[in-house]
Design an enzyme around this catalytic site. Sequence first.
Site, PDB file in Angstrom:
ATOM      1  N   GLY A  20       0.812  -1.218   0.000  1.00  0.00           N
ATOM      2  CA  GLY A  20       0.000   0.000   0.000  1.00  0.00           C
ATOM      3  C   GLY A  20       0.839   1.259   0.000  1.00  0.00           C
ATOM      4  N   ALA A  21       0.198   2.416   0.374  1.00  0.00           N
ATOM      5  CA  ALA A  21       0.833   3.735   0.243  1.00  0.00           C
ATOM      6  C   ALA A  21       1.415   3.841  -1.168  1.00  0.00           C
ATOM      7  CB  ALA A  21       1.894   3.969   1.314  1.00  0.00           C
ATOM      8  N   HIS A  26       4.437   1.513  -8.041  1.00  0.00           N
ATOM      9  CA  HIS A  26       3.457   0.420  -7.965  1.00  0.00           C
ATOM     10  C   HIS A  26       2.559   0.426  -9.205  1.00  0.00           C
ATOM     11  CE1 HIS A  26       4.073   1.332  -3.518  1.00  0.00           C
ATOM     12  NE2 HIS A  26       4.353   0.044  -3.572  1.00  0.00           N
ATOM     13  N   GLN A  50       7.626  -9.171   8.136  1.00  0.00           N
ATOM     14  CA  GLN A  50       8.859  -8.730   7.470  1.00  0.00           C
ATOM     15  C   GLN A  50       9.471  -7.493   8.117  1.00  0.00           C
ATOM     16  OE1 GLN A  50       6.696  -8.259   3.634  1.00  0.00           O
ATOM     17  NE2 GLN A  50       8.038  -6.510   3.310  1.00  0.00           N
ATOM     18  N   GLY A 136       9.137  -5.261  -8.380  1.00  0.00           N
ATOM     19  CA  GLY A 136       9.983  -4.176  -8.854  1.00  0.00           C
ATOM     20  C   GLY A 136      11.465  -4.477  -8.692  1.00  0.00           C
ATOM     21  N   ASP A 139      13.562  -3.333  -5.488  1.00  0.00           N
ATOM     22  CA  ASP A 139      13.906  -4.290  -4.431  1.00  0.00           C
ATOM     23  C   ASP A 139      14.501  -5.519  -5.115  1.00  0.00           C
ATOM     24  OD1 ASP A 139      12.543  -2.862  -2.057  1.00  0.00           O
ATOM     25  OD2 ASP A 139      11.001  -2.903  -3.598  1.00  0.00           O
ATOM     26  N   GLN A 142      14.984  -8.798  -3.282  1.00  0.00           N
ATOM     27  CA  GLN A 142      13.673  -9.427  -3.060  1.00  0.00           C
ATOM     28  C   GLN A 142      13.188 -10.147  -4.321  1.00  0.00           C
ATOM     29  OE1 GLN A 142      10.203  -7.537  -0.899  1.00  0.00           O
ATOM     30  NE2 GLN A 142       9.655  -6.988  -2.981  1.00  0.00           N
TER      31      GLN A 142
HETATM   32  P1  AMP Z   1       6.099  -2.321  -1.506  1.00  0.00           P
HETATM   33  O1  AMP Z   1       4.697  -1.800  -1.415  1.00  0.00           O
HETATM   34  O2  AMP Z   1       7.140  -1.310  -1.166  1.00  0.00           O
HETATM   35  O3  AMP Z   1       6.273  -3.644  -0.819  1.00  0.00           O
HETATM   36  O4  AMP Z   1       6.338  -2.614  -3.054  1.00  0.00           O
HETATM   37  C1  AMP Z   1       5.483  -3.446  -3.788  1.00  0.00           C
HETATM   38  C2  AMP Z   1       6.122  -3.769  -5.108  1.00  0.00           C
HETATM   39  O5  AMP Z   1       6.355  -2.558  -5.832  1.00  0.00           O
HETATM   40  C3  AMP Z   1       7.481  -4.456  -4.955  1.00  0.00           C
HETATM   41  O6  AMP Z   1       7.601  -5.452  -5.946  1.00  0.00           O
HETATM   42  C4  AMP Z   1       8.445  -3.320  -5.184  1.00  0.00           C
HETATM   43  O7  AMP Z   1       9.695  -3.742  -5.684  1.00  0.00           O
HETATM   44  C5  AMP Z   1       7.704  -2.508  -6.226  1.00  0.00           C
HETATM   45  N1  AMP Z   1       8.194  -1.125  -6.223  1.00  0.00           N
HETATM   46  C6  AMP Z   1       8.306  -0.309  -5.154  1.00  0.00           C
HETATM   47  N2  AMP Z   1       8.851   0.882  -5.523  1.00  0.00           N
HETATM   48  C7  AMP Z   1       9.084   0.794  -6.862  1.00  0.00           C
HETATM   49  C8  AMP Z   1       9.652   1.682  -7.839  1.00  0.00           C
HETATM   50  N3  AMP Z   1      10.084   2.908  -7.516  1.00  0.00           N
HETATM   51  N4  AMP Z   1       9.747   1.248  -9.113  1.00  0.00           N
HETATM   52  C9  AMP Z   1       9.326   0.000  -9.455  1.00  0.00           C
HETATM   53  N5  AMP Z   1       8.786  -0.881  -8.586  1.00  0.00           N
HETATM   54  C10 AMP Z   1       8.671  -0.488  -7.304  1.00  0.00           C
END
Ligand code: AMP
Length: 269
Positions: A20-21, A26, A50, A136, A139, A142
């Site tokens: 989220g956020a 995303h 996590q 993404g 990460d 990950q």
């Molecule tokens: P998160 O909500 O931070 O867990 O991210 C969810 C997914 O979005 C993960 O696969 C992240 O790698 C991807 N993500 C977060 N930030 C970015 C970004 N700036 N560019 C591309 N993918 C992203």
Amino acid sequence: MRIAHWRKADARVGLVPTMGALHRGHIALVRFARTECDRVAASIFVNPKQFAPTEDLGSYPRREAADLEMLQSSGTDLVFIPTVDEMYPPGFATLVQVHGLTEGLCGAHRAGHFDGVTTVVAKLLIQTLPDIAYFGEKDYQQLMVVRRLVRDLDIPVHVAGIPTVRDGDGLALSSRNAYLSLGERRIAPNLAQVLRSVASALARHPGAVANELARGLRELRDAGFEVDYLEVREEDTLRPVTTYVGARSRVFGAVQLGKTRLIDNMPIG
Ligand code: AMP
């Protein structure tokens, strides 16, 4: 469940797991999924497993209404928002753990983090069984850990990696950027700049790894970061590169800026 119904109708299903956020990073995953899939589902789950006890689980930004609007307007067909109790009911006792790939970089600085990630990602993938799950490159470790998990457990899902989306000044978009004060926000793009400068120097001088990492470390500290790590790793194996860049590699950095932890990575060449 709606996804099972889609699958029966032979629709190709994409899943975008998030905490989220949401931001344009995303949404890039959703848009990419849209180009490859007939149906796109996203999940929003701030996964307590996590976060270490010292980390920011309590203050992690939560903006469900705005998230739903962004997902809807970018063409998400279904949003899955499980509660902590639904994901981890009383008596939950299973941990999914990937060895090796999780041991360096963020794994060395965030105890238990990747065990939490792999446990929740295994559950989300098994619950939804998409054709493709989108992650993404922001990460990157990950992404590699999830690929290993899916291969090792024979989870019948393709894992797609999407390039990092950045602000105009180079800062990688992240939900945690919301923590930055105005002053910190001005410092933050230095992380991407240093990683880019080390990556481009190493593309020209592949034998200068030690010198370039030392220079990068100095520049990060001078910019005002506390540095968790600055390393070169092979792209496919995450094996450390300490002298000469032979195989395709990336520069990885993680820093602390006030209360905020930022990570980023840049491909070499
Ligand atoms: P998160 O909500 O931070 O867990 O991210 C969810 C997914 O979005 C993960 O696969 C992240 O790698 C991807 N993500 C977060 N930030 C970015 C970004 N700036 N560019 C591309 N993918 C992203």
